[in-house]
Design a protein around this motif. Structure first.
Motif, PDB file in Angstrom:
ATOM      1  N   PRO A 156       0.827  -1.210   0.000  1.00 29.17           N
ATOM      2  CA  PRO A 156       0.000   0.000   0.000  1.00 29.17           C
ATOM      3  C   PRO A 156       0.862   1.260   0.000  1.00 29.17           C
ATOM      4  N   LYS A 157       0.223   2.368  -0.336  1.00 35.63           N
ATOM      5  CA  LYS A 157       0.937   3.639  -0.360  1.00 35.63           C
ATOM      6  C   LYS A 157       1.248   4.112   1.053  1.00 35.63           C
ATOM      7  N   LYS A 158       2.230   4.980   1.143  1.00 35.39           N
ATOM      8  CA  LYS A 158       2.623   5.495   2.448  1.00 35.39           C
ATOM      9  C   LYS A 158       1.517   6.368   3.029  1.00 35.39           C
ATOM     10  N   GLY A 159       1.353   6.261   4.355  1.00 34.89           N
ATOM     11  CA  GLY A 159       0.360   7.051   5.061  1.00 34.89           C
ATOM     12  C   GLY A 159       0.906   8.417   5.422  1.00 34.89           C
ATOM     13  N   PRO A 160       0.135   9.184   6.208  1.00 36.54           N
ATOM     14  CA  PRO A 160       0.569  10.533   6.612  1.00 36.54           C
ATOM     15  C   PRO A 160       1.870  10.526   7.396  1.00 36.54           C
ATOM     16  N   SER A 161       2.144   9.431   8.129  1.00 38.42           N
ATOM     17  CA  SER A 161       3.361   9.369   8.930  1.00 38.42           C
ATOM     18  C   SER A 161       4.593   9.036   8.106  1.00 38.42           C
ATOM     19  N   GLY A 162       4.388   8.738   6.808  1.00 33.57           N
ATOM     20  CA  GLY A 162       5.515   8.382   5.956  1.00 33.57           C
ATOM     21  C   GLY A 162       5.815   6.900   5.950  1.00 33.57           C
ATOM     22  N   LYS A 163       5.047   6.098   6.730  1.00 34.17           N
ATOM     23  CA  LYS A 163       5.263   4.652   6.784  1.00 34.17           C
ATOM     24  C   LYS A 163       4.160   3.949   6.002  1.00 34.17           C
ATOM     25  N   LYS A 164       4.519   2.804   5.435  1.00 36.32           N
ATOM     26  CA  LYS A 164       3.534   2.007   4.723  1.00 36.32           C
ATOM     27  C   LYS A 164       2.735   1.181   5.721  1.00 36.32           C
ATOM     28  N   PRO A 165       1.405   1.291   5.731  1.00 42.80           N
ATOM     29  CA  PRO A 165       0.611   0.497   6.657  1.00 42.80           C
ATOM     30  C   PRO A 165       0.739  -0.988   6.342  1.00 42.80           C
ATOM     31  N   LYS A 166       0.757  -1.779   7.385  1.00 39.25           N
ATOM     32  CA  LYS A 166       0.936  -3.209   7.237  1.00 39.25           C
ATOM     33  C   LYS A 166      -0.393  -3.894   6.965  1.00 39.25           C
ATOM     34  N   SER A 167      -0.443  -4.766   5.946  1.00 35.58           N
ATOM     35  CA  SER A 167      -1.669  -5.487   5.637  1.00 35.58           C
ATOM     36  C   SER A 167      -1.971  -6.477   6.746  1.00 35.58           C
ATOM     37  N   ALA A 168      -3.247  -6.575   7.112  1.00 38.90           N
ATOM     38  CA  ALA A 168      -3.667  -7.477   8.184  1.00 38.90           C
ATOM     39  C   ALA A 168      -4.485  -8.615   7.609  1.00 38.90           C
ATOM     40  N   ALA A 169      -4.307  -9.781   8.191  1.00 41.61           N
ATOM     41  CA  ALA A 169      -5.103 -10.932   7.771  1.00 41.61           C
ATOM     42  C   ALA A 169      -6.502 -10.824   8.365  1.00 41.61           C
ATOM     43  N   ARG A 170      -7.427 -11.547   7.764  1.00 39.88           N
ATOM     44  CA  ARG A 170      -8.777 -11.653   8.282  1.00 39.88           C
ATOM     45  C   ARG A 170      -9.194 -13.111   8.255  1.00 39.88           C
ATOM     46  N   LEU A 171     -10.020 -13.491   9.199  1.00 46.10           N
ATOM     47  CA  LEU A 171     -10.503 -14.862   9.198  1.00 46.10           C
ATOM     48  C   LEU A 171     -11.433 -15.084   8.012  1.00 46.10           C
ATOM     49  N   PHE A 172     -12.390 -14.182   7.834  1.00 43.36           N
ATOM     50  CA  PHE A 172     -13.302 -14.217   6.691  1.00 43.36           C
ATOM     51  C   PHE A 172     -13.314 -12.837   6.046  1.00 43.36           C
ATOM     52  N   ALA A 173     -13.251 -12.808   4.730  1.00 45.37           N
ATOM     53  CA  ALA A 173     -13.347 -11.545   3.990  1.00 45.37           C
ATOM     54  C   ALA A 173     -14.622 -11.590   3.166  1.00 45.37           C
ATOM     55  N   ASP A 174     -15.564 -10.731   3.511  1.00 43.49           N
ATOM     56  CA  ASP A 174     -16.854 -10.718   2.831  1.00 43.49           C
ATOM     57  C   ASP A 174     -17.517 -12.090   2.972  1.00 43.49           C
ATOM     58  N   ASP A 175     -18.034 -12.639   1.881  1.00 43.15           N
ATOM     59  CA  ASP A 175     -18.726 -13.925   1.945  1.00 43.15           C
ATOM     60  C   ASP A 175     -17.747 -15.078   1.723  1.00 43.15           C
ATOM     61  N   VAL A 176     -18.046 -16.204   2.373  1.00 41.43           N
ATOM     62  CA  VAL A 176     -17.289 -17.429   2.132  1.00 41.43           C
ATOM     63  C   VAL A 176     -17.763 -18.025   0.810  1.00 41.43           C
ATOM     64  N   GLU A 177     -16.824 -18.415  -0.052  1.00 43.56           N
ATOM     65  CA  GLU A 177     -17.179 -18.958  -1.357  1.00 43.56           C
ATOM     66  C   GLU A 177     -16.142 -19.986  -1.788  1.00 43.56           C
ATOM     67  N   PRO A 178     -16.530 -20.906  -2.712  1.00 46.57           N
ATOM     68  CA  PRO A 178     -15.594 -21.951  -3.152  1.00 46.57           C
ATOM     69  C   PRO A 178     -14.285 -21.406  -3.711  1.00 46.57           C
ATOM     70  N   ALA A 179     -14.312 -20.206  -4.288  1.00 42.99           N
ATOM     71  CA  ALA A 179     -13.084 -19.634  -4.859  1.00 42.99           C
ATOM     72  C   ALA A 179     -12.044 -19.329  -3.793  1.00 42.99           C
ATOM     73  N   ASP A 180     -12.429 -19.332  -2.512  1.00 40.83           N
ATOM     74  CA  ASP A 180     -11.469 -19.086  -1.440  1.00 40.83           C
ATOM     75  C   ASP A 180     -10.492 -20.239  -1.262  1.00 40.83           C
ATOM     76  N   ILE A 181     -10.819 -21.401  -1.819  1.00 43.07           N
ATOM     77  CA  ILE A 181     -10.099 -22.640  -1.518  1.00 43.07           C
ATOM     78  C   ILE A 181      -9.070 -22.933  -2.596  1.00 43.07           C
ATOM     79  N   CYS A 182      -7.857 -23.168  -2.160  1.00 42.36           N
ATOM     80  CA  CYS A 182      -6.775 -23.520  -3.087  1.00 42.36           C
ATOM     81  C   CYS A 182      -5.915 -24.591  -2.427  1.00 42.36           C
TER      82      CYS A 182
END
Length: 482
Positions: A110-136
């Motif tokens: 991601p782009k740098k925030g106001p502090s000049g640091k890049k925010p760290k991406s966070a994991a999520r248990l579920f993102a939106d709806d659960v669907e078969p495409a989530d599985i690999c």
């Protein structure tokens, strides 16, 4: 004595009728209570758990202390044999990383925030709806488990029910609920979020889809549940996974089984489907979940192709999950026109159009699809616009594809059913992790809208069912969809 027994038999229908009438008479109170329990209490519980984790786990997170599951160590003991290798030499090539670090490294920066640091991406248990495409699926022969997940992902709330921990946590401690068929009871499995990764830093087994963690965490929980190492997942029955995840009744059908002497030696299109069920004796004291697993023949007669297709269509409409495979057809390094041999697929839809029967399947690998008639690149779709419109066909490279029933019979010989029980236990709240502050409130409002205005509550009350055995589809009746 016989006359007395015969005279007493009609009492059961009267009892059932009284019970049903009572359910409808008190339905407003039942619906109100269930809505309050599922959504309002679910919302308050989500916030209470967040406060509890902030108070009790916040200090540990600030000190870089996270949950470490000592019963599933981060070394070769939790893997077993992998690519013909075992023991300490595996530890040289495998590193254990937290799911949050894996997602942060794989996500676009991601782009740098106001502090000049890049925010760290966070994991999520579920993102939106659960669907078969989530599985690999990864480098492990657990397509039986991945296909079961692909089936359940099509049913709202089915996957979320397995997780007692409802969202991703910085502390990394998760609780899941799995059914032990040997002992006929539910068991709670606690895991951390460290995953075995290869030299590229990505998991060697199931892969997360974007920032979603539920697939990889559930795979790890099942590995711990079935023997304490990933090797225990290498090969099994899909109905075993479906029973473990749902606790519902399961069975399977085999085409041209050795017991069916009338169709032996005939072409597949003239053979019949024989039903089998799981049966277990008393498990040993030191038995792992899944030990002493065997199949026994059911007492009903084999199904012909017409009855089998109607059963598939009926059970899918009732919310059941179905998998398909070609047992004994080779290994997963071989394929026939895109159909991987000895591999389990999820059966998602069954439809009829223009006097033809069609099935929609999905490969848990997320790719490698059927290349024959009615495949994604088949010219038959443009030649048959009515069929294309009826099935709402859109070519997408996601591992899912359509097959005509005759082609399905020629490439698959095993069907595995999980006849889902439905009702209020299958209605859950979505706490929307993408909204860290107001997610539970949003899930409560959204759930209440679907519960009352989309008749979700009425369906759970009036069309819910408890399945204890396999039943043939009714003749000439569309039935209620629970």
């Amino acid at each position: 004595m016989a006359k007395k027994q015969a005279a007493s038999q009609p009492e059961e229908p009267r009892f059932c009728s009284c019970k049903c009438w009572a359910k409808y008479i008190f339905s407003p109170f039942i619906l109100l209570w269930q809505a309050f329990r599922i959504y309002v209490l679910g919302c308050f519980t989500a916030y209470a758990e967040r406060v509890g984790r902030g108070v009790f786990c916040g200090l540990c997170v600030c000190c870089n202390c996270t949950f470490n599951d000592k019963r599933f160590p981060h070394d070769h003991r939790s893997i077993g044999t992998f690519k013909g290798r075992a023991g300490p030499e595996l530890d040289k090539d495998i590193q254990w990383r937290r799911i949050g670090d894996i997602v942060a490294a794989a996500a676009p920066q991601p782009k740098k925030g106001p502090s000049g640091k890049k925010p760290k991406s966070a994991a999520r248990l579920f993102a939106d709806d659960v669907e078969p495409a989530d599985i690999c699926q990864g480098q492990l022969g657990d397509c039986w488990l991945m296909s079961a997940l692909a089936c359940l992902a099509c049913q709202p709330g089915a996957i979320q029910q397995v997780f007692q921990t409802k969202e991703w946590t910085m502390y990394g401690r998760y609780k899941l609920r799995l059914y032990d068929g040997n002992r006929k009871k539910w068991s709670t499995v606690t895991i951390d979020d460290y995953l075995p990764c290869g030299a590229d830093g990505q998991p060697i087994f199931a892969k997360p889809n974007g920032d979603e963690a539920w697939v990889v965490l559930l795979e790890k929980a099942v590995a711990k549940f079935m023997g304490g190492k990933y090797e225990c997942l290498d090969g099994n029955l899909m109905i075993k996974a479906l029973e473990m995840l749902t606790g519902d009744f399961v069975c399977m059908f085999r085409l041209g089984d050795v017991r069916d002497s009338t169709s032996r030696g005939k072409p597949r299109t003239q053979q019949a489907w024989t039903r089998l069920e799981l049966s277990r004796g008393p498990p040993p004291k030191d038995a792992q979940p899944g030990d002493d697993l065997r199949l026994v023949y059911a007492k009903d007669k084999p199904f012909d192709h017409d009855l089998m297709f109607r059963s598939i269509k009926w059970e899918l409409r009732q919310g059941s999950t179905i998998g398909a495979s070609n047992a004994g057809g080779g290994n997963d390094t071989q394929n026939v026109r895109g159909i991987v041999q000895g591999h389990a697929y999820a059966l998602i839809r069954a439809e009829e159009a223009e006097d033809k029967k069609f099935l929609r399947l999905r490969n848990p690998w997320g790719n490698f699809e059927w290349t024959g008639p009615w495949g994604d690149t088949s010219p038959l779709w443009d030649q048959n616009p009515k069929v294309k419109a009826a099935l709402d066909f859109k070519p997408v490279d996601d591992g899912s594809f359509w097959m005509e029933w005759t082609d399905f019979v020629n490439h698959f010989n095993t069907l595995e059913f999980c006849c889902r029980s439905t009702g209020f236990d299958h209605v859950v709240i979505n706490i929307h992790e993408e909204h860290p502050v107001c997610g539970p409130c949003w899930g409560c409002l959204e759930g209440c809208f679907r519960y009352w205005l989309c008749c979700l509550g009425c369906k759970a009350l009036c069309c819910g069912r408890k399945v204890v055995k396999f039943e043939r589809p009714p003749q000439g009746c569309c039935g209620c969809i629970g």
